[in-house]
Design an enzyme around this catalytic site. Structure first.
Site, PDB file in Angstrom:
ATOM      1  N   ARG A 133      -0.072  -8.741 -19.081  1.00 55.04           N
ATOM      2  CA  ARG A 133       1.361  -8.931 -19.346  1.00 55.04           C
ATOM      3  C   ARG A 133       2.160  -7.681 -18.986  1.00 55.04           C
ATOM      4  O   ARG A 133       3.135  -7.353 -19.644  1.00 55.04           O
ATOM      5  CB  ARG A 133       1.568  -9.321 -20.811  1.00 55.04           C
ATOM      6  CG  ARG A 133       0.913 -10.644 -21.189  1.00 55.04           C
ATOM      7  CD  ARG A 133       1.302 -11.097 -22.590  1.00 55.04           C
ATOM      8  NE  ARG A 133       0.739 -10.236 -23.625  1.00 55.04           N
ATOM      9  CZ  ARG A 133      -0.428 -10.443 -24.225  1.00 55.04           C
ATOM     10  NH1 ARG A 133      -1.170 -11.489 -23.877  1.00 55.04           N
ATOM     11  NH2 ARG A 133      -0.856  -9.635 -25.161  1.00 55.04           N
ATOM     12  N   ARG A 134       1.738  -7.007 -17.912  1.00 52.77           N
ATOM     13  CA  ARG A 134       2.367  -5.739 -17.546  1.00 52.77           C
ATOM     14  C   ARG A 134       2.828  -5.712 -16.096  1.00 52.77           C
ATOM     15  O   ARG A 134       2.984  -4.651 -15.504  1.00 52.77           O
ATOM     16  CB  ARG A 134       1.377  -4.596 -17.789  1.00 52.77           C
ATOM     17  CG  ARG A 134       0.932  -4.508 -19.248  1.00 52.77           C
ATOM     18  CD  ARG A 134      -0.209  -3.540 -19.446  1.00 52.77           C
ATOM     19  NE  ARG A 134      -0.640  -3.517 -20.840  1.00 52.77           N
ATOM     20  CZ  ARG A 134      -1.681  -2.820 -21.294  1.00 52.77           C
ATOM     21  NH1 ARG A 134      -2.397  -2.101 -20.447  1.00 52.77           N
ATOM     22  NH2 ARG A 134      -2.005  -2.854 -22.566  1.00 52.77           N
ATOM     23  N   CYS A 154      21.531  -3.634  -8.740  1.00 58.91           N
ATOM     24  CA  CYS A 154      22.010  -4.776  -9.526  1.00 58.91           C
ATOM     25  C   CYS A 154      20.830  -5.615  -9.997  1.00 58.91           C
ATOM     26  O   CYS A 154      20.633  -5.815 -11.182  1.00 58.91           O
ATOM     27  CB  CYS A 154      22.978  -5.610  -8.696  1.00 58.91           C
ATOM     28  SG  CYS A 154      24.494  -4.730  -8.238  1.00 58.91           S
ATOM     29  N   ASP A 181      28.033 -10.503  -8.606  1.00 61.69           N
ATOM     30  CA  ASP A 181      29.234 -11.066  -7.981  1.00 61.69           C
ATOM     31  C   ASP A 181      28.921 -12.529  -7.689  1.00 61.69           C
ATOM     32  O   ASP A 181      28.377 -12.853  -6.641  1.00 61.69           O
ATOM     33  CB  ASP A 181      29.528 -10.263  -6.705  1.00 61.69           C
ATOM     34  CG  ASP A 181      30.731 -10.773  -5.931  1.00 61.69           C
ATOM     35  OD1 ASP A 181      31.324 -11.802  -6.324  1.00 61.69           O
ATOM     36  OD2 ASP A 181      31.075 -10.143  -4.910  1.00 61.69           O
ATOM     37  N   ILE A 220      33.572 -12.910 -11.493  1.00 65.51           N
ATOM     38  CA  ILE A 220      34.335 -13.346 -10.320  1.00 65.51           C
ATOM     39  C   ILE A 220      35.478 -12.357 -10.148  1.00 65.51           C
ATOM     40  O   ILE A 220      36.246 -12.114 -11.093  1.00 65.51           O
ATOM     41  CB  ILE A 220      34.894 -14.768 -10.496  1.00 65.51           C
ATOM     42  CG1 ILE A 220      33.747 -15.780 -10.655  1.00 65.51           C
ATOM     43  CG2 ILE A 220      35.779 -15.157  -9.315  1.00 65.51           C
ATOM     44  CD1 ILE A 220      34.220 -17.189 -10.972  1.00 65.51           C
ATOM     45  N   TYR A 221      35.601 -11.784  -8.953  1.00 64.77           N
ATOM     46  CA  TYR A 221      36.661 -10.806  -8.700  1.00 64.77           C
ATOM     47  C   TYR A 221      38.022 -11.485  -8.598  1.00 64.77           C
ATOM     48  O   TYR A 221      38.128 -12.672  -8.252  1.00 64.77           O
ATOM     49  CB  TYR A 221      36.344 -10.007  -7.443  1.00 64.77           C
ATOM     50  CG  TYR A 221      35.270  -8.973  -7.673  1.00 64.77           C
ATOM     51  CD1 TYR A 221      35.537  -7.810  -8.395  1.00 64.77           C
ATOM     52  CD2 TYR A 221      33.972  -9.167  -7.205  1.00 64.77           C
ATOM     53  CE1 TYR A 221      34.541  -6.875  -8.638  1.00 64.77           C
ATOM     54  CE2 TYR A 221      32.976  -8.231  -7.440  1.00 64.77           C
ATOM     55  CZ  TYR A 221      33.273  -7.086  -8.156  1.00 64.77           C
ATOM     56  OH  TYR A 221      32.292  -6.161  -8.409  1.00 64.77           O
TER      57      TYR A 221
END
Length: 279
Positions: A133-134, A154, A181, A220-221
């Site tokens: 689990r690593r 990101c 984005d 949303i920009y």
């Protein structure tokens, strides 16, 4: 309507109707104006790839070929060199994030993979004990951030787990993103990491299972609101897109090529929408 289309529309509506406004925003548009956005926090989606659920919208065309090539740049070439991305793959959209005429994006992404020898370690761990689990890829490296300038990653963390179902072994993956984005990059990022999941599964001869996608700040920009409304008004295409990796089982991870991927039954709604990126 695909599951991805349904989730996409729900999130657009949620952001436009109830999203919070950004404050002290870092990014700017190319004209120098501050790129403010509306956002929601803690967005989560689950896709059962084994049963044909893929995180790609049909509401507009998604540049899946370029997206997959970026994964190869990061996890096979393991470099931050923009000339490799430009010349080897013909992908140029990272050029806007070049750091101080260095020809790189700073010590980020592929440079971090190479620095920590991440892919060798992940493949070794999965080979020695698939049920450990690593199996974590983390591109969040404070030392690197202090060393060079550059956009902080990101999509910064991926985790892998296996499950046995009868005689078959399935590889599941979880992608965590600090920021997304949504109209531009949401399905690009998701499908990139599905491609990575498929490459690792093929390396071992396993099947792809589930893909879990968590975004901390989904936004949303403010120069994309008209495009958002256009997407809400569109009827999804009557297709069921799926990504296929056309190589034999147990093909070495580093022998797989971008052209081995094929997106099947994808007929997105057109025309394409134009977006001015926040840099």
């Amino acid at each position: 309507m695909t599951k991805a289309d349904l989730i996409f529309k729900e999130n657009i509506k949620k952001i436009l109707d109830t999203g919070a406004w950004s404050e002290q925003a870092r990014p700017k548009y190319k004209n120098g104006q501050t790129a403010n956005s509306k956002y929601i926090t803690g967005s989560f989606a689950e896709y059962d790839l084994a049963n044909g659920e893929f995180p790609i919208t049909t509401l507009r065309p998604i540049a899946i070929k370029s997206a997959i090539k970026e994964v190869f740049w990061i996890y096979q070439d393991q470099t931050n060199d923009l000339s490799v991305l430009n010349d080897k793959y013909g992908v140029n959209y990272w050029n806007d994030w070049e750091v101080e005429n260095t020809g790189t994006i700073g010590e980020r992404y592929g440079a971090i993979v190479k620095k920590h020898d991440i892919m060798t370690k992940i493949l070794k761990q999965l080979a020695e004990n698939p049920w450990n689990r690593r199996n974590v890829i983390s591109l969040w490296d404070y030392e690197a951030f202090e060393k060079t300038a550059g956009l902080l990653p990101c999509a910064f963390q991926t985790m892998f787990d296996v499950r046995r179902v009868g005689e078959d072994i399935y590889l599941d993956a979880t992608l965590t993103q600090r920021s997304n984005d949504m109209l531009v990059a949401h399905h690009i990022n998701a499908m990139q990491y599905v491609a990575l999941q498929m490459m690792i599964a093929k390396h071992f001869g396993w099947k792809v299972g589930k893909f879990f996608y968590f975004v901390n700040n989904l936004h949303i920009y403010d120069n994309q609101f008209e495009q958002a409304k256009e997407l809400l008004s569109r009827e999804p295409s009557d297709c069921q897109p799926r990504l296929v990796l056309n190589v034999p089982d147990k093909t070495d991870f580093f022998d797989i090529k971008p052209e081995d991927f094929e997106l099947i039954d994808y007929s997105p709604v057109k025309p394409q929408l134009k977006f001015d990126l926040a840099i």
